[in-house]
Design a protein around this motif. Structure first.
Motif, PDB file in Angstrom:
ATOM      1  N   ALA A  76       0.827  -1.211   0.000  1.00  0.00           N
ATOM      2  CA  ALA A  76       0.000   0.000   0.000  1.00  0.00           C
ATOM      3  C   ALA A  76       0.857   1.255   0.000  1.00  0.00           C
ATOM      4  O   ALA A  76       0.508   2.257  -0.628  1.00  0.00           O
ATOM      5  CB  ALA A  76      -0.925  -0.004   1.211  1.00  0.00           C
ATOM      6  N   ASN A  80       0.491   4.249  -2.663  1.00  0.00           N
ATOM      7  CA  ASN A  80       0.259   5.657  -2.297  1.00  0.00           C
ATOM      8  C   ASN A  80       1.138   6.584  -3.121  1.00  0.00           C
ATOM      9  O   ASN A  80       0.717   7.688  -3.481  1.00  0.00           O
ATOM     10  CB  ASN A  80       0.541   5.883  -0.822  1.00  0.00           C
ATOM     11  N   LYS A  81       2.350   6.164  -3.418  1.00  0.00           N
ATOM     12  CA  LYS A  81       3.282   7.009  -4.164  1.00  0.00           C
ATOM     13  C   LYS A  81       3.074   6.908  -5.675  1.00  0.00           C
ATOM     14  O   LYS A  81       3.079   7.922  -6.382  1.00  0.00           O
ATOM     15  CB  LYS A  81       4.720   6.629  -3.814  1.00  0.00           C
ATOM     16  N   PRO A  84      -1.594   7.397  -6.435  1.00  0.00           N
ATOM     17  CA  PRO A  84      -2.220   8.038  -5.267  1.00  0.00           C
ATOM     18  C   PRO A  84      -3.742   8.096  -5.320  1.00  0.00           C
ATOM     19  O   PRO A  84      -4.380   8.253  -4.281  1.00  0.00           O
ATOM     20  CB  PRO A  84      -1.605   9.444  -5.272  1.00  0.00           C
ATOM     21  N   LYS A  87      -7.845   3.878  -3.978  1.00  0.00           N
ATOM     22  CA  LYS A  87      -8.338   3.843  -2.604  1.00  0.00           C
ATOM     23  C   LYS A  87      -8.181   2.429  -2.044  1.00  0.00           C
ATOM     24  O   LYS A  87      -8.629   1.459  -2.667  1.00  0.00           O
ATOM     25  CB  LYS A  87      -9.809   4.284  -2.540  1.00  0.00           C
ATOM     26  N   THR A 104      -0.040   4.200   6.196  1.00  0.00           N
ATOM     27  CA  THR A 104      -0.416   4.455   4.809  1.00  0.00           C
ATOM     28  C   THR A 104      -1.707   5.258   4.740  1.00  0.00           C
ATOM     29  O   THR A 104      -2.451   5.364   5.708  1.00  0.00           O
ATOM     30  CB  THR A 104      -0.638   3.128   4.050  1.00  0.00           C
ATOM     31  N   ASP A 105      -1.977   5.789   3.550  1.00  0.00           N
ATOM     32  CA  ASP A 105      -3.247   6.454   3.279  1.00  0.00           C
ATOM     33  C   ASP A 105      -4.227   5.374   2.834  1.00  0.00           C
ATOM     34  O   ASP A 105      -4.038   4.731   1.804  1.00  0.00           O
ATOM     35  CB  ASP A 105      -3.058   7.502   2.176  1.00  0.00           C
ATOM     36  N   HIS A 106      -5.267   5.147   3.617  1.00  0.00           N
ATOM     37  CA  HIS A 106      -6.227   4.090   3.310  1.00  0.00           C
ATOM     38  C   HIS A 106      -7.621   4.555   3.703  1.00  0.00           C
ATOM     39  O   HIS A 106      -7.794   5.565   4.372  1.00  0.00           O
ATOM     40  CB  HIS A 106      -5.862   2.797   4.041  1.00  0.00           C
ATOM     41  N   TYR A 205      -1.647  16.022   2.805  1.00  0.00           N
ATOM     42  CA  TYR A 205      -0.244  15.629   2.840  1.00  0.00           C
ATOM     43  C   TYR A 205       0.381  15.728   4.239  1.00  0.00           C
ATOM     44  O   TYR A 205       1.600  15.618   4.385  1.00  0.00           O
ATOM     45  CB  TYR A 205       0.566  16.487   1.862  1.00  0.00           C
ATOM     46  N   THR A 217       4.318  14.926   4.057  1.00  0.00           N
ATOM     47  CA  THR A 217       4.858  13.688   3.505  1.00  0.00           C
ATOM     48  C   THR A 217       6.206  13.880   2.824  1.00  0.00           C
ATOM     49  O   THR A 217       6.947  12.926   2.625  1.00  0.00           O
ATOM     50  CB  THR A 217       3.872  13.068   2.507  1.00  0.00           C
TER      51      THR A 217
END
Length: 244
Positions: A76, A80-81, A84, A87, A104-106, A205, A217
């Motif tokens: 994940a 994200n990188k 982005p 989802k 992580t962004d989730h 961010y 980030t």
């Protein structure tokens, strides 16, 4: 809508697929891609991955790629990188992974035993968030005498630079003949807020948040001015409330 399902157990993939298909939340052109951990990592590494939503297990039972062990959180982080907009919905049999997912962004963390109850709601949040983030709102401005266009969602922060401003993304910085206030007046869709008298930050961010400062980030650190603490805190909480 393209939805990826990744697990090292075939039966779990079939169960998740059934819930997604019966949820009725995705459009008529629903495309489901089934992955084991190795095929998932291959598609990401080779830039074949193109799912808008990924539902993934966290523990992969010691799976390796290029002789290095990895799990769903590692994967994940790469997504994200590289992608982005994708989802991510995490699933696991174990609560021990609940804290790790916040690296992580989730969108959601679901225990597998509760999939039927919570996955439809997680999918709904993922769809809403994806559609919001997919809006390619463009900012047009002059930088060094040239007309420049960038996606507003790519703006990480904005800094006062003498009488002008410097707009920073993860990859570039741009000088613009505007004031911070003029810039804010142009922004409506993106959660960009003033954190001190000379800086704006994009809430999406923020990596770490404390009483007097925040870390983005890209590892840039910004002080939070006393005047702006309440606005920054409220914007931060409102942003994450809609995404968790």
């Amino acid at each position: 809508m393209k939805v990826g399902i990744c697990d090292d157990e075939r039966n779990m993939i079939k169960k998740v697929r059934k819930i997604v298909e019966e949820s009725g939340l995705c459009d008529d052109e629903l495309d489901i891609v089934e992955y084991n951990p190795e095929s998932m990592f291959f598609d990401i590494s080779e830039n074949y991955f193109d799912c808008q939503i990924l539902i993934t297990d966290i523990y992969f039972g010691g799976s390796k790629w290029n002789d290095k062990a990895f799990d769903g959180v590692d994967m994940a982080g790469i997504l994200n990188k590289k992608y982005p907009l994708c989802k991510i919905i995490f699933m696991s049999q174990y609560m021990v992974f609940a804290e790790k997912v916040y690296e992580t962004d989730h969108i959601y963390f679901i225990l597998k035993k509760n999939m039927e109850k919570f996955l439809p709601n997680a999918l709904k949040k993922a769809l809403i968030t994806y559609r919001e983030d997919a809006k390619d709102t463009i900012l047009e401005f002059f930088s060094q005498g040239k007309k420049t266009f960038i996606k507003i969602r790519d703006i990480v922060s904005v800094e006062k630079n003498d009488r002008n401003i410097k707009i920073l993304t993860n990859d570039e910085s741009y000088d613009s003949i505007k004031t911070l206030k003029q810039f804010l007046d142009d922004i409506t869709e993106e959660p960009i807020v003033r954190c001190n008298s000379s800086s704006l930050v994009n809430i999406r961010y923020i990596k770490k948040f404390s009483l007097n400062s925040l870390v983005l980030t890209n590892d840039k650190i910004y002080d939070i001015g006393e005047t702006y603490k309440d606005d920054v805190k409220k914007s931060y909480l409102r942003w994450w409330k809609n995404r968790v």
